[in-house]
Design an enzyme around this catalytic site. Structure first.
Site, PDB file in Angstrom:
ATOM      1  N   HIS A   1      39.056  16.882  13.734  1.00 37.14           N
ATOM      2  CA  HIS A   1      38.991  16.054  12.521  1.00 37.14           C
ATOM      3  C   HIS A   1      39.397  14.598  12.759  1.00 37.14           C
ATOM      4  O   HIS A   1      39.273  13.761  11.868  1.00 37.14           O
ATOM      5  CB  HIS A   1      39.833  16.668  11.389  1.00 37.14           C
ATOM      6  CG  HIS A   1      41.312  16.475  11.544  1.00 37.14           C
ATOM      7  ND1 HIS A   1      42.004  15.513  10.846  1.00 37.14           N
ATOM      8  CD2 HIS A   1      42.217  17.122  12.299  1.00 37.14           C
ATOM      9  CE1 HIS A   1      43.284  15.584  11.160  1.00 37.14           C
ATOM     10  NE2 HIS A   1      43.439  16.547  12.037  1.00 37.14           N
TER      11      HIS A   1
ATOM     12  N   CYS B   1      51.540  13.453   9.316  1.00 37.15           N
ATOM     13  CA  CYS B   1      52.399  14.610   9.582  1.00 37.15           C
ATOM     14  C   CYS B   1      53.875  14.294   9.359  1.00 37.15           C
ATOM     15  O   CYS B   1      54.709  15.190   9.360  1.00 37.15           O
ATOM     16  CB  CYS B   1      52.180  15.098  11.009  1.00 37.15           C
ATOM     17  SG  CYS B   1      50.512  15.707  11.304  1.00 37.15           S
TER      18      CYS B   1
END
Length: 375
Positions: free
Chosen positions: A199, A324
């Site tokens: 991705h 993240c």
């Protein structure tokens, strides 16, 4: 909407979508099934392994697919450590790694393994000498990222890998941010294993890979697993894998062209920000050590979170660092290399370009950044 957060994730390309849909219609069977449909899917898997192996300069039996970059990092490190821990109880990484990598090493510490965390220098790069000094006779594993996700700074992994190769010390490299954007092969990085993700390169989410160099020792950490020779349990997502490899092949066929285009866009954007003059700080390295698609910025008097929220009102998407780590209250560790105080660190924000980003979008974004900074 102007999307400038490609370092977090990229939209699927039209070709990847087309490949994904076609593979769903034709290659939907389990690759482990013994009937004809399963055999067709298994053949597609072998083709994808071969194509990816060709891109990263290894053999197809060294290619293993995962659910993404984070799992690729974790499975690579776990399988490498399991196979090589007989060589010692000491491992090395840096303090600026992706959370998935740092999580693995924190778990090792809890199990009694000695971990050395090498700090990035004031230029945002891990020092080769620091890694060498941290090495011990019982060091069994080293993991250093290729490109930092907050700043786009390229780490000296080839030099580190070359030294470790001479000592026969196992070396893993997180290449999630670099694969498909600059040249990444196991050979030119002197790595035993690399982790990559779909991705980040216009493929579907939920797909990644670990690529091992020939003759690299790894152990299965999942008893009774037969999928992918025991590397990872679960039925493979062949449509996702096919779309991932399609994107990888396409990007590699335009690698130099895309890189040149990215440098031009980067410079155009930074030139448009010149009215901010001394208030603007660009967090970067010299060109040979910088991925052009990631632009780290700081503006005196403006918090990064405020800039993100303000631009979002104009439908402009940026970030304040790695997605993240977006829920963390403290700035990323690499900010210590550029700012002395936490107040300064909290001014950081990231603009990351994609192949579809236009000069007009960058001009508009720069105009709004200046407007927000001057209000």
């Amino acid at each position: 909407m102007i999307y400038l957060d490609h370092a977090a994730t990229t939209p699927m390309s039209d070709q990847a979508k087309k490949t994904w849909l076609e593979a769903n219609d034709i290659f939907y069977a389990n690759t482990s099934s013994l009937h004809e449909a399963g055999t067709h899917s298994a053949k597609l898997l072998m083709t994808c392994q071969y194509q990816l192996a060709t891109l990263v300069d290894t053999k197809e039996d060294g290619i293993f697919f995962t659910s993404g970059g984070s799992e690729a990092n974790i499975l690579a490190l776990e399988s490498l450590f399991s196979a090589n821990r007989k060589n010692g109880n000491h491992v090395i990484t840096s303090d600026i790694e992706h959370p998935s990598v740092l999580s693995f090493f924190k778990r090792l510490e809890a199990l009694g393994v000695e971990v050395s965390y090498v700090k990035a220098k004031q230029n945002g790069r891990v020092c080769v000498t620091s890694v060498i000094k941290a090495l011990r006779s019982d060091t069994c594993l080293v993991s250093i990222q290729h490109v930092n996700s907050e700043t786009g700074i390229i780490q000296p992994v080839a030099k580190i890998g070359e030294y470790l190769k001479e000592r026969s010390t196992v070396f893993h490299c997180d290449c999630v941010q670099s694969f498909g954007k600059i040249s990444v092969t196991l050979n030119n990085l002197h790595a035993d294993a690399i982790s990559i993700s779909s991705h980040k390169i216009y493929g579907p989410k939920g797909v990644g890979a670990v690529c091992f160099a020939p003759n690299t020792l790894w152990n299965s950490i999942h008893p009774l697993t037969t999928h992918q020779r025991g590397f990872r349990p679960g039925t493979l997502d062949m449509p996702g894998i096919a779309a991932f490899i399609n994107s990888a092949l396409d990007l590699h066929s335009h690698l130099e062209e895309n890189l040149t285009d990215s440098w031009e866009k980067r410079q155009h954007f930074l030139n448009a920000l010149l009215p901010l003059k001394d208030r603007l700080s660009i967090i970067c390295a010299p060109e040979e050590h910088q991925l052009p698609t990631i632009i780290g910025l700081s503006i005196e008097g403006v918090q990064g979170d405020y800039m993100l929220a303000s631009l979002d009102r104009y439908h402009i998407c940026i970030s304040t660092g790695s997605a993240c780590q977006s829920k963390k209250a403290t700035p990323p560790a690499i900010m210590d290399s550029f700012f002395k105080t936490e107040v300064e660190q909290l001014r950081f924000f990231r603009v990351s370009l994609g192949i579809s980003t236009t000069f007009e979008e960058l001009e508009f974004t720069a105009k709004k950044i200046i407007q927000i900074a001057e209000n």
